[in-house]
Motif scaffolding. Structure first.
Motif, PDB file in Angstrom:
ATOM      1  N   MET A   1     -21.231   7.951   5.189  1.00 35.70           N
ATOM      2  CA  MET A   1     -21.878   6.809   4.562  1.00 35.70           C
ATOM      3  C   MET A   1     -21.060   6.427   3.327  1.00 35.70           C
ATOM      4  O   MET A   1     -20.775   7.259   2.488  1.00 35.70           O
ATOM      5  CB  MET A   1     -23.302   7.200   4.176  1.00 35.70           C
ATOM      6  CG  MET A   1     -24.101   6.086   3.591  1.00 35.70           C
ATOM      7  SD  MET A   1     -25.858   6.480   3.512  1.00 35.70           S
ATOM      8  CE  MET A   1     -26.011   6.947   1.823  1.00 35.70           C
ATOM      9  N   LYS A   2     -20.692   5.168   3.265  1.00 37.30           N
ATOM     10  CA  LYS A   2     -19.915   4.660   2.143  1.00 37.30           C
ATOM     11  C   LYS A   2     -20.735   3.584   1.441  1.00 37.30           C
ATOM     12  O   LYS A   2     -21.234   2.659   2.085  1.00 37.30           O
ATOM     13  CB  LYS A   2     -18.600   4.087   2.652  1.00 37.30           C
ATOM     14  CG  LYS A   2     -17.705   3.568   1.571  1.00 37.30           C
ATOM     15  CD  LYS A   2     -16.420   3.001   2.158  1.00 37.30           C
ATOM     16  CE  LYS A   2     -15.631   2.312   1.082  1.00 37.30           C
ATOM     17  NZ  LYS A   2     -14.561   1.494   1.634  1.00 37.30           N
ATOM     18  N   VAL A   3     -20.896   3.721   0.127  1.00 33.32           N
ATOM     19  CA  VAL A   3     -21.688   2.780  -0.655  1.00 33.32           C
ATOM     20  C   VAL A   3     -20.765   2.008  -1.587  1.00 33.32           C
ATOM     21  O   VAL A   3     -19.958   2.595  -2.296  1.00 33.32           O
ATOM     22  CB  VAL A   3     -22.771   3.516  -1.475  1.00 33.32           C
ATOM     23  CG1 VAL A   3     -23.570   2.540  -2.309  1.00 33.32           C
ATOM     24  CG2 VAL A   3     -23.685   4.317  -0.562  1.00 33.32           C
ATOM     25  N   ASP A   4     -20.900   0.685  -1.554  1.00 34.13           N
ATOM     26  CA  ASP A   4     -20.080  -0.188  -2.382  1.00 34.13           C
ATOM     27  C   ASP A   4     -21.005  -1.178  -3.084  1.00 34.13           C
ATOM     28  O   ASP A   4     -21.764  -1.882  -2.422  1.00 34.13           O
ATOM     29  CB  ASP A   4     -19.064  -0.927  -1.500  1.00 34.13           C
ATOM     30  CG  ASP A   4     -18.154  -1.835  -2.292  1.00 34.13           C
ATOM     31  OD1 ASP A   4     -17.873  -1.519  -3.468  1.00 34.13           O
ATOM     32  OD2 ASP A   4     -17.721  -2.863  -1.738  1.00 34.13           O
ATOM     33  N   GLN A   5     -20.955  -1.212  -4.411  1.00 34.87           N
ATOM     34  CA  GLN A   5     -21.841  -2.100  -5.151  1.00 34.87           C
ATOM     35  C   GLN A   5     -21.048  -3.209  -5.821  1.00 34.87           C
ATOM     36  O   GLN A   5     -20.056  -2.962  -6.497  1.00 34.87           O
ATOM     37  CB  GLN A   5     -22.602  -1.310  -6.220  1.00 34.87           C
ATOM     38  CG  GLN A   5     -23.579  -2.169  -6.974  1.00 34.87           C
ATOM     39  CD  GLN A   5     -24.452  -1.357  -7.902  1.00 34.87           C
ATOM     40  OE1 GLN A   5     -24.503  -0.146  -7.822  1.00 34.87           O
ATOM     41  NE2 GLN A   5     -25.145  -2.037  -8.794  1.00 34.87           N
ATOM     42  N   LYS A   6     -21.493  -4.443  -5.597  1.00 30.99           N
ATOM     43  CA  LYS A   6     -20.912  -5.604  -6.245  1.00 30.99           C
ATOM     44  C   LYS A   6     -22.052  -6.406  -6.849  1.00 30.99           C
ATOM     45  O   LYS A   6     -22.863  -6.981  -6.129  1.00 30.99           O
ATOM     46  CB  LYS A   6     -20.150  -6.474  -5.241  1.00 30.99           C
ATOM     47  CG  LYS A   6     -18.844  -5.879  -4.789  1.00 30.99           C
ATOM     48  CD  LYS A   6     -18.120  -6.810  -3.844  1.00 30.99           C
ATOM     49  CE  LYS A   6     -16.868  -6.152  -3.318  1.00 30.99           C
ATOM     50  NZ  LYS A   6     -16.290  -6.866  -2.201  1.00 30.99           N
ATOM     51  N   GLY A   7     -22.115  -6.430  -8.155  1.00 31.63           N
ATOM     52  CA  GLY A   7     -23.200  -7.152  -8.814  1.00 31.63           C
ATOM     53  C   GLY A   7     -24.539  -6.544  -8.468  1.00 31.63           C
ATOM     54  O   GLY A   7     -24.750  -5.346  -8.642  1.00 31.63           O
ATOM     55  N   HIS A   8     -25.427  -7.359  -7.937  1.00 37.57           N
ATOM     56  CA  HIS A   8     -26.759  -6.862  -7.572  1.00 37.57           C
ATOM     57  C   HIS A   8     -26.906  -6.689  -6.059  1.00 37.57           C
ATOM     58  O   HIS A   8     -28.004  -6.737  -5.524  1.00 37.57           O
ATOM     59  CB  HIS A   8     -27.859  -7.767  -8.136  1.00 37.57           C
ATOM     60  CG  HIS A   8     -27.537  -9.230  -8.024  1.00 37.57           C
ATOM     61  ND1 HIS A   8     -27.404  -9.877  -6.838  1.00 37.57           N
ATOM     62  CD2 HIS A   8     -27.288 -10.158  -8.976  1.00 37.57           C
ATOM     63  CE1 HIS A   8     -27.102 -11.137  -7.048  1.00 37.57           C
ATOM     64  NE2 HIS A   8     -27.019 -11.342  -8.338  1.00 37.57           N
ATOM     65  N   THR A   9     -25.775  -6.497  -5.380  1.00 35.36           N
ATOM     66  CA  THR A   9     -25.791  -6.261  -3.930  1.00 35.36           C
ATOM     67  C   THR A   9     -25.082  -4.945  -3.618  1.00 35.36           C
ATOM     68  O   THR A   9     -23.999  -4.688  -4.128  1.00 35.36           O
ATOM     69  CB  THR A   9     -25.088  -7.407  -3.185  1.00 35.36           C
ATOM     70  OG1 THR A   9     -25.769  -8.631  -3.480  1.00 35.36           O
ATOM     71  CG2 THR A   9     -25.101  -7.179  -1.689  1.00 35.36           C
ATOM     72  N   VAL A  10     -25.727  -4.139  -2.786  1.00 35.38           N
ATOM     73  CA  VAL A  10     -25.157  -2.861  -2.363  1.00 35.38           C
ATOM     74  C   VAL A  10     -24.840  -2.946  -0.876  1.00 35.38           C
ATOM     75  O   VAL A  10     -25.693  -3.324  -0.079  1.00 35.38           O
ATOM     76  CB  VAL A  10     -26.153  -1.700  -2.624  1.00 35.38           C
ATOM     77  CG1 VAL A  10     -25.633  -0.400  -2.040  1.00 35.38           C
ATOM     78  CG2 VAL A  10     -26.418  -1.549  -4.100  1.00 35.38           C
ATOM     79  N   THR A  11     -23.595  -2.608  -0.520  1.00 32.02           N
ATOM     80  CA  THR A  11     -23.195  -2.550   0.882  1.00 32.02           C
ATOM     81  C   THR A  11     -23.124  -1.087   1.288  1.00 32.02           C
ATOM     82  O   THR A  11     -22.408  -0.304   0.661  1.00 32.02           O
ATOM     83  CB  THR A  11     -21.825  -3.221   1.101  1.00 32.02           C
ATOM     84  OG1 THR A  11     -21.889  -4.577   0.629  1.00 32.02           O
ATOM     85  CG2 THR A  11     -21.451  -3.212   2.577  1.00 32.02           C
ATOM     86  N   ILE A  12     -23.872  -0.730   2.320  1.00 29.00           N
ATOM     87  CA  ILE A  12     -23.899   0.641   2.809  1.00 29.00           C
ATOM     88  C   ILE A  12     -23.278   0.630   4.196  1.00 29.00           C
ATOM     89  O   ILE A  12     -23.802   0.003   5.108  1.00 29.00           O
ATOM     90  CB  ILE A  12     -25.332   1.199   2.853  1.00 29.00           C
ATOM     91  CG1 ILE A  12     -26.002   1.040   1.489  1.00 29.00           C
ATOM     92  CG2 ILE A  12     -25.319   2.655   3.287  1.00 29.00           C
ATOM     93  CD1 ILE A  12     -27.480   1.348   1.488  1.00 29.00           C
ATOM     94  N   LYS A  13     -22.156   1.336   4.332  1.00 25.22           N
ATOM     95  CA  LYS A  13     -21.407   1.327   5.590  1.00 25.22           C
ATOM     96  C   LYS A  13     -21.573   2.657   6.314  1.00 25.22           C
ATOM     97  O   LYS A  13     -21.437   3.717   5.721  1.00 25.22           O
ATOM     98  CB  LYS A  13     -19.925   1.065   5.314  1.00 25.22           C
ATOM     99  CG  LYS A  13     -19.083   0.939   6.558  1.00 25.22           C
ATOM    100  CD  LYS A  13     -17.655   0.574   6.189  1.00 25.22           C
ATOM    101  CE  LYS A  13     -16.760   0.449   7.376  1.00 25.22           C
ATOM    102  NZ  LYS A  13     -16.965  -0.721   8.187  1.00 25.22           N
ATOM    103  N   ASP A  14     -21.858   2.567   7.604  1.00 24.83           N
ATOM    104  CA  ASP A  14     -21.952   3.754   8.453  1.00 24.83           C
ATOM    105  C   ASP A  14     -20.542   4.200   8.802  1.00 24.83           C
ATOM    106  O   ASP A  14     -19.779   3.460   9.404  1.00 24.83           O
ATOM    107  CB  ASP A  14     -22.748   3.428   9.724  1.00 24.83           C
ATOM    108  CG  ASP A  14     -22.880   4.616  10.659  1.00 24.83           C
ATOM    109  OD1 ASP A  14     -22.653   5.753  10.207  1.00 24.83           O
ATOM    110  OD2 ASP A  14     -23.220   4.409  11.835  1.00 24.83           O
ATOM    111  N   THR A  15     -20.187   5.426   8.417  1.00 25.52           N
ATOM    112  CA  THR A  15     -18.842   5.922   8.682  1.00 25.52           C
ATOM    113  C   THR A  15     -18.806   6.931   9.826  1.00 25.52           C
ATOM    114  O   THR A  15     -17.732   7.329  10.257  1.00 25.52           O
ATOM    115  CB  THR A  15     -18.245   6.586   7.422  1.00 25.52           C
ATOM    116  OG1 THR A  15     -19.145   7.598   6.967  1.00 25.52           O
ATOM    117  CG2 THR A  15     -18.028   5.559   6.326  1.00 25.52           C
ATOM    118  N   GLN A  16     -19.988   7.337  10.313  1.00 25.85           N
ATOM    119  CA  GLN A  16     -20.026   8.370  11.345  1.00 25.85           C
ATOM    120  C   GLN A  16     -20.267   7.831  12.749  1.00 25.85           C
ATOM    121  O   GLN A  16     -19.952   8.494  13.724  1.00 25.85           O
ATOM    122  CB  GLN A  16     -21.107   9.397  11.018  1.00 25.85           C
ATOM    123  CG  GLN A  16     -20.811  10.154   9.741  1.00 25.85           C
ATOM    124  CD  GLN A  16     -21.936  11.078   9.357  1.00 25.85           C
ATOM    125  OE1 GLN A  16     -23.099  10.758   9.606  1.00 25.85           O
ATOM    126  NE2 GLN A  16     -21.606  12.205   8.767  1.00 25.85           N
TER     127      GLN A  16
END
Length: 110
Positions: A1-16
């Motif tokens: 799981m990779k979490v990337d935050q830009k401003g008030h939005t969080v992108t959560i990417k499934d890595t598995q």
């Protein structure tokens, strides 16, 4: 799981590539992101199905109650077959556009 935050939005990417374990991790950490708009990025999983996406409904409802956006990015899907209760788009750019539009609607009181 990779979490990337830009401003008030969080992108959560499934890595598995395992939707159930990813959903479990996101559910455990959802309180951390409750004040942010959330993008769930499942675009790397080509075996994702409409039934898998339905598992995210409770998280989507929680975010909507908190007046925040919840968008899922998935590719290789029949988008017409996905429930109307979920916002599912084919790219991250479209996900950010949807969040922008929903924030404008909230600001205007819709």
């Amino acid at each position: 799981m990779k979490v990337d935050q830009k401003g008030h939005t969080v992108t959560i990417k499934d890595t598995q590539g395992d939707v159930n374990s990813f959903l479990e991790k996101v559910t455990q950490q959802i309180k951390t992101f409750e004040k942010h708009n959330i993008i769930i990025d499942l675009s790397s999983d080509s075996k994702i199905s409409e039934d898998d996406l339905k598992l995210f409904l409770p998280l989507s409802k929680t975010q909507k109650k908190g007046k925040k956006s919840f968008v899922i990015v998935a590719s290789d899907l029949d988008f017409n077959a996905v429930t109307d209760k979920l916002v599912v788009v084919p790219s991250l750019l479209e996900a950010h556009d949807i969040i922008e539009m929903e924030e404008i609607e909230r600001d205007l009181g819709f």
